[in-house]
Design an enzyme around this catalytic site. Structure first.
Site, PDB file in Angstrom:
ATOM      1  N   SER A   1      -0.393  -9.923  -9.321  1.00 62.07           N
ATOM      2  CA  SER A   1      -0.455  -9.410  -7.838  1.00 62.07           C
ATOM      3  C   SER A   1      -1.675  -9.372  -7.137  1.00 62.07           C
ATOM      4  CB  SER A   1       0.127  -7.662  -8.064  1.00 62.07           C
ATOM      5  OG  SER A   1      -0.471  -6.854  -9.527  1.00 62.07           O
TER       6      SER A   1
ATOM      7  N   SER B   1      -1.182 -10.816 -13.611  1.00 62.85           N
ATOM      8  CA  SER B   1      -1.626 -10.897 -12.535  1.00 62.85           C
ATOM      9  C   SER B   1      -3.164 -11.549 -12.597  1.00 62.85           C
ATOM     10  CB  SER B   1      -1.408  -9.196 -12.213  1.00 62.85           C
ATOM     11  OG  SER B   1       0.046  -8.668 -12.657  1.00 62.85           O
TER      12      SER B   1
ATOM     13  N   LYS C   1      -9.310  -3.367  -7.387  1.00 65.47           N
ATOM     14  CA  LYS C   1      -8.131  -3.165  -7.000  1.00 65.47           C
ATOM     15  C   LYS C   1      -7.958  -2.339  -6.894  1.00 65.47           C
ATOM     16  CE  LYS C   1      -3.797  -5.509  -8.495  1.00 65.47           C
ATOM     17  NZ  LYS C   1      -2.620  -5.990  -9.775  1.00 65.47           N
TER      18      LYS C   1
END
Length: 526
Positions: A168, A192, A78
């Protein structure tokens, strides 16, 4: 057989036995990234560096000196984890051009084991969101929406209403689900990793707070952030967790590694555990299909001789409100460092220092980030501090105490939903504002972050729309491995299906003559 569908253990064995080379495997993953670029899963693809790492892994394997089970295995990260000499953006204009001089500890541990980094994945800006729709590089598309598109229309160009990945860490989830990486790292502040894991048909792990180092993870909420792991199986996730865990002198909140072997036991006795069903998680808006899977899996436990009993977590109803107050307060503090002076975006406005700050932050942050900063500063005002921040901290303690009482009563694992329903369409999801969406999507996941507990989500079945439904397991502190052992037991009995896109029937064993055709067909696997 498509080698990109293999588990970490299977592909590691193929590499060691010479059935496949790391460079071949890396090239296949890079080709897959190119063929699935419409998913918008990646912000930066590290093709040159990845091939170099794969070549080094190949030399080690040829010499019989592999570094470990991940040597030569492609993975994604990420884009809120710092990566040395690789652009790190947090999907924000504010960090445009920022190239860190160091690796996050968890990234460095993977590279030290010979894993191959193929790219940095897309997310909501600074990890603030629940759909991976609010980043500066555009929304991430769920690979499972492609499955239905291929069945009905024959290709991604025919898509008219695709579904979200959740957030996210949606880019990290899409990367693994679309077979361009074997596992990925996300961050988990209120769900997330587990939220997109559930919506993309993956195993997603939120470890005990402090078990994995946060050094190099650009912070959102320091007291809740943890690096998360996304993989296709519980055993794969356990392998990665075993490598990443442990104390880090660069992160004072870390704790020593879990005792025992990192791999899951082969002879795990499921009858030794007690499963709790928290009644407060029967929340408004829970879809009948998710409720049905919740009841179905609880029934599987009972049929296996496991004690399943209802439990109560009475302060759960206050958790999401408490979470948003504390989240905004820490966001306001953490985002103060982005002022346009030291790194990242700087506005050309130079009439005064104050004007430079204001213009830089207005231009660099999106409306979601600005709103949370303003809310946090409001909660932290002298006249509001006791009323909001202190009160939220007190409620947080009550939430943690609820979990302690339940686990103290003999319960080993809590079984809950992960999300209210399967993945929403992008069109429907964007009709609500970010705060409302986050409150809806994080209702089942953020209590574990508030209490610092380990949690894992895993896919259980497909909905009537052909999309994954996931359930969550929450465990006692530092019982991460037991939690994954229970998840592995569930996997073996649920038989979560593999979705094959149009054209997958044409795939053959990987050879140079069929590689382009193989990489050209998009696929999703659990």
């Amino acid at each position: 057989m498509n080698v990109l569908r293999l588990s970490i253990a299977e592909v590691s064995r193929a590499l060691r036995e010479g059935q496949l080379s790391p460079t071949e495997l890396c090239r296949k993953c890079l080709n897959r990234i190119k063929r699935t670029r419409h998913l918008n899963a990646y912000i930066t693809v590290t093709e040159e560096a990845a091939m170099k790492q794969a070549e080094e892994a190949e030399m080690r394997l040829q010499n019989g000196t592999p570094k470990g089970p991940l040597d030569g295995i492609p993975f994604a990260v990420k884009d809120n984890f710092c990566t040395e000499n690789i652009l790190t953006t947090c999907a924000s204009k504010m960090l445009g051009g920022y190239v860190p001089p160091f690796n996050a500890t968890v990234v460095q541990k993977l590279l030290d084991q010979g894993a191959v980094l193929v790219g940095k994945t897309n997310l909501d800006e600074f990890a603030m969101g629940a759909g991976s729709t609010d980043g500066a590089f555009g929304p991430v598309r769920n690979p499972w929406s492609d499955a239905e598109t291929y069945r009905q229309h024959g290709g991604p160009e025919a898509q008219t209403d695709w579904v979200i990945t959740g957030g996210s860490s949606g880019g990290s989830a899409a990367a693994v689900a679309s077979l361009s990486s074997f596992f990925s790292l996300g961050s988990d502040t209120g769900g997330s990793t587990r939220n997109p894991g559930a919506l993309c048909g993956l195993v997603a792990v939120k470890p005990t707070y402090g078990l994995l180092s946060r050094h190099g993870l650009i912070p959102l909420v320091n007291s809740m952030d943890v690096p998360g792991i996304m993989a296709r199986t519980a055993r794969d996730a356990a392998t990665v967790l075993g490598i990443l865990q442990g104390q880090d002198m660069l992160d004072a909140t870390t704790i020593p590694s879990l005792p025992g072997q990192p791999d899951l036991p082969e002879d795990f006795d499921i009858k030794q555990i007690t499963v709790g069903i928290p009644q407060e998680y029967h929340a408004p808006g829970l879809s009948p299909e998710v409720l049905g899977q919740w009841c179905r899996v609880a029934g599987l436990f009972e049929e296996a001789g496991v004690q399943v009993k209802p439990v109560s977590l009475p302060h759960t109803q206050f958790s999401i409100v408490c979470y948003h107050v504390l989240c905004c307060c820490e966001v306001a503090s953490n985002m103060a460092r982005f002022d346009g002076l030291e790194y990242g975006h700087r506005s050309p406005v130079a009439s005064s220092t104050e004007a430079l700050y204001a213009a830089t932050r207005h231009e660099g942050f999106n409306h979601v980030v600005r709103r949370r900063i303003l809310s946090g500063n409001y909660f932290l005002l002298k006249q509001n501090y006791e009323r909001y921040f202190v009160k939220a901290q007190q409620v947080r303690r009550l939430i943690a105490d609820d979990f302690s009482k339940v686990f103290g009563s003999g319960v080993d694992v809590l079984l809950t939903p992960t999300t209210l329903s399967d993945a929403a369409s992008y069109r429907d999801f964007m009709q609500e504002d970010n705060r409302t969406r986050s409150a809806q999507e994080d209702v089942f996941t953020q209590p574990a972050n508030m209490a610092g507990l380990p949690a894992v989500t895993l896919p259980t079945a497909l909905s009537s729309r052909g999309l994954p439904i996931g359930l969550q397991l929450i465990g006692r502190p530092l019982q991460d491995r037991k939690l994954l052992a229970v998840a592995h037991w569930m996997e073996q009995r649920l038989g979560f299906p593999h979705i094959r896109f149009h054209g997958d029937h044409q795939e053959q064993e990987t050879t140079s003559t069929t590689e382009e055709r193989e990489e050209g067909t998009t696929a999703v696997g659990a």
